[in-house]
Design a protein around this motif. Structure first.
Motif, PDB file in Angstrom:
ATOM      1  N   ALA A 124       0.842  -1.200   0.000  1.00 12.15           N
ATOM      2  CA  ALA A 124       0.000   0.000   0.000  1.00 12.15           C
ATOM      3  C   ALA A 124       0.876   1.248   0.000  1.00 12.15           C
ATOM      4  N   GLY A 128       1.623   4.194  -3.495  1.00 14.11           N
ATOM      5  CA  GLY A 128       1.090   5.538  -3.297  1.00 14.11           C
ATOM      6  C   GLY A 128       1.553   6.494  -4.373  1.00 14.11           C
ATOM      7  N   TYR A 133       0.013  10.203   0.101  1.00 17.79           N
ATOM      8  CA  TYR A 133      -0.913   9.101  -0.108  1.00 17.79           C
ATOM      9  C   TYR A 133      -0.253   7.751   0.149  1.00 17.79           C
ATOM     10  N   HIS A 136      -0.598   7.582   3.878  1.00 20.68           N
ATOM     11  CA  HIS A 136      -2.012   7.485   4.213  1.00 20.68           C
ATOM     12  C   HIS A 136      -2.548   6.080   3.946  1.00 20.68           C
ATOM     13  N   ASP A 137      -2.274   5.538   2.755  1.00 18.59           N
ATOM     14  CA  ASP A 137      -2.821   4.236   2.404  1.00 18.59           C
ATOM     15  C   ASP A 137      -2.211   3.125   3.253  1.00 18.59           C
ATOM     16  N   LEU A 141      -4.647   0.916   5.663  1.00 16.92           N
ATOM     17  CA  LEU A 141      -4.753  -0.534   5.498  1.00 16.92           C
ATOM     18  C   LEU A 141      -4.353  -1.251   6.786  1.00 16.92           C
ATOM     19  N   ASP A 217     -11.182  10.382   4.186  1.00 18.12           N
ATOM     20  CA  ASP A 217     -11.590   9.334   5.127  1.00 18.12           C
ATOM     21  C   ASP A 217     -13.040   9.517   5.556  1.00 18.12           C
ATOM     22  N   ARG A 393      -3.417  13.938  -5.697  1.00 21.27           N
ATOM     23  CA  ARG A 393      -3.457  12.742  -6.505  1.00 21.27           C
ATOM     24  C   ARG A 393      -3.368  13.073  -7.978  1.00 21.27           C
ATOM     25  N   HIS A 404      -7.496   4.086  -3.301  1.00 17.92           N
ATOM     26  CA  HIS A 404      -6.945   4.139  -1.957  1.00 17.92           C
ATOM     27  C   HIS A 404      -7.805   3.244  -1.073  1.00 17.92           C
ATOM     28  N   PHE A 405      -7.324   2.944   0.111  1.00 17.66           N
ATOM     29  CA  PHE A 405      -8.050   2.066   1.018  1.00 17.66           C
ATOM     30  C   PHE A 405      -8.817   2.875   2.055  1.00 17.66           C
ATOM     31  N   SER A 406      -9.966   2.327   2.452  1.00 16.69           N
ATOM     32  CA  SER A 406     -10.726   2.919   3.550  1.00 16.69           C
ATOM     33  C   SER A 406     -10.599   2.010   4.765  1.00 16.69           C
ATOM     34  N   SER A 411     -11.475  -0.753  -1.396  1.00 12.90           N
ATOM     35  CA  SER A 411     -10.635  -0.002  -2.322  1.00 12.90           C
ATOM     36  C   SER A 411     -11.516   1.027  -3.043  1.00 12.90           C
TER      37      SER A 411
END
Length: 419
Positions: A124, A128, A133, A136-137, A141, A217, A393, A404-406, A411
Motif C-alpha cells: 500500500a 502511493g 498518499y 495514508h494508504d 490498510l 476518510d 493525486r 486508496h483504502f478505507s 478499495s
C-alpha cells in the motif's frame, strides 16, 4: 551563590525542554526527516495515527529518512525502540537515499497478522501516488487489519459486518442545515431517478464540520458505514461537502470507479459544481453534480467512460479544448490557401537551400526501475519507486481511477479539494 542559582535554573530549563519534546513526540506517528510531506499534510497524518492508536491500541508509524548505510529493517527496529513508546505498533522506514523500505513490528496486535497481510500493508505504501498518499494508504490498510477487516478490495457486508446491507440515509443528506425542506425533497427525487436509471448510487452529503478528520476518510466512511451503493456490488459515487471547513471529497466504489475516472472528476465534475460552492449556493452545487453524474454514467453505460482516451465533452456545451481544436483546423485551411501556395512557389526558386538533418544526432534515453525483495522473520525489504513529490493525486493523465483504502478494507476511487 549566584552561580549556583544560574546553574540550577539552566538545569530546570533543560529538563523542561526535554519534557516538552517527549510530550510532543507522543503525538507523532510520521517522522519525515527527508522533508517530503508538507507540514499541514503531516499534521493530517498524525491526527490519523492518533485516531488509529485510540481505537486499536496500536501505533502505526512511518519514518522517511535520507540516512544510509544500515539495513532498513534493522534501522526500523532500533528507531522504534529508541523513539516510540507503544507496546503494540509497526514502524515502516523508507530510506530515500537508497530507495529501500523495511519495517519492524512489536506486540501481539501485529503478531496476529500473517505475512500476506503485512506484505499488503507494505505494498500500500509502495503504490502511493505521492508521499502523502503512500503514508495514508499504508496507515489506513494497517488500521483496517487491526479492526479485523481481513478482506481488502471489493468488500461486501458479508466480508465486514460493520457495513450495512441497506442504505441508512436518503441519497441527499443535509446535516449542515443549509437547504430548505422543499428543495431537499426535489434533490432527492432527482438523485433517486438518476441512481435507478443507471443502477449506480449518486449521493450528496452536507456536513457542518469534519471534526478534524481527513475529508477523504470522512467521505469513505460515510459511504461504507451507512450502506451506500447500488446492487450487490454497492456501485456508486458520493460527494461529501463540509460547509464549515470549505472542503469536499468524492468517493467512488464498485462500478463508480469505472464510470467516474480521475480525469472525469477533475476535468468535468469538479469545475462545474465548485463554482456553486464558491458562491455558497449549496442546492445549486448538488443539482449540478447529480445532473453531471448522470451524463458520465450515460457515457459509461454506453461503453465510453469519460476519460483521457475515451468519452466526450458535455453535450450541452463544447470544452475549451474542442473549441480551440476547431479553430486550429479552420486557421490551418485558411493559412494553406493564403500563404502555403505562394510560399511553395518561392521555395522552388531557392535551388541553393538544402535540408539539415542535424537533429538526428540527438540521443534518446530511458529509466529502468527494478524491484527486489529480501525477507526476514519479522521484517521485509522492498525496492520501491519513490512516490511523486506533488501533494495531490494524479489528475488522471494515465487514465482510469487511482484507488486508496478505507478503514473498512474497501478499495475506493475519488478526488477532493477546497472551495
Amino acid at each position: 551563590m549566584k552561580k549556583r542559582l544560574v546553574s540550577l535554573l539552566i538545569v530546570i530549563l533543560l529538563l523542561f525542554s526535554l519534557s516538552i519534546a517527549v510530550f510532543a513526540d507522543a503525538d507523532r506517528y510520521v517522522f519525515d526527516e527527508a522533508g517530503h510531506i508538507p507540514v499541514d499534510e503531516c499534521a493530517t497524518l498524525n491526527e490519523l495515527g492518533a485516531r488509529i492508536q485510540s481505537e486499536t491500541g496500536a501505533a502505526v508509524c512511518v519514518l522517511i529518512t535520507a540516512q544510509s548505510g544500515e539495513n532498513a529493517s534493522d534501522y526500523a527496529r532500533d528507531y522504534y525502540e529508541a523513539n516510540i513508546a507503544a507496546e503494540n505498533g509497526i514502524l515502516l522506514v523508507h530510506n530515500v537515499s537508497e530507495n529501500v523500505i523495511g519495517y519492524y513490528t512489536q506486540g501481539e496486535r501485529f503478531a496476529a497478522l500473517d505475512e500476506e497481510q503485512l506484505t499488503a500493508i507494505m505494498d500500500a505504501y509502495n503504490t502511493g501516488s505521492t508521499y502523502f498518499y503512500a503514508v495514508h494508504d499504508y496507515m489506513i490498510l494497517a488500521y483496517s487489519y487491526l479492526l479485523g477487516n481481513t478482506a481488502v478490495g471489493e468488500v461486501t457486508p458479508q466480508d465486514n459486518s460493520a457495513i450495512p446491507a441497506d442504505r441508512l440515509y436518503d441519497r441527499v443528506v443535509d446535516q449542515a442545515g443549509v437547504i430548505d425542506a422543499g428543495t431537499l425533497a426535489e434533490l432527492n427525487d432527482l438523485a433517486d431517478s438518476v441512481s435507478e436509471s443507471y443502477a449506480c448510487d449518486v449521493a450528496v452529503v452536507f456536513v457542518r464540520s469534519l471534526n478534524g478528520k481527513y475529508v477523504v476518510d470522512y467521505a469513505d466512511d460515510f459511504y461504507d458505514y451507512n450502506g451506500y451503493g447500488y446492487g450487490a456490488n454497492d456501485d456508486g459515487i458520493l460527494l461529501l461537502i463540509s460547509v464549515g471547513d470549505r472542503e469536499f471529497a468524492e468517493t467512488t466504489y464498485g462500478y463508480g470507479k469505472t464510470a467516474f475516472t480521475d480525469y472525469g472528476l477533475s476535468e468535468y465534475l469538479e469545475p462545474r459544481f465548485t463554482r456553486y460552492l464558491s458562491d455558497d449556493d449549496w442546492a445549486g452545487a448538488a443539482r449540478q453534480f447529480i445532473n453531471d453524474a448522470a451524463e458520465l454514467l450515460r457515457q459509461a453505460r454506453n461503453g465510453q467512460p469519460y476519460d483521457v482516451y475515451g468519452g466526450s465533452a458535455p453535450r450541452q456545451e463544447q470544452s475549451i479544448g474542442q473549441k480551440l481544436g476547431l479553430s486550429a483546423v479552420i486557421s490551418a485551411v485558411i493559412g494553406f490557401f493564403s500563404g502555403g501556395i505562394p510560399a511553395g512557389s518561392l521555395k522552388r526558386q531557392m535551388k541553393s537551400v538544402e535540408k539539415n538533418y542535424g537533429a538526428a544526432n540527438y540521443a534518446r534515453g530511458g529509466l529502468n526501475m527494478r524491484r527486489s525483495d529480501d525477507r526476514f522473520l519479522y521484517a521485509n525489504v522492498h525496492k520501491t519507486p519513490i512516490p511523486r513529490e506533488t501533494s495531490s493525486r494524479s489528475s488522471g493523465s494515465g487514465g482510469g481511477s487511482s484507488v486508496h483504502f478505507s478503514s473498512s478494507g474497501r478499495s475506493h476511487g475519488g478526488s477532493h479539494g477546497k472551495f
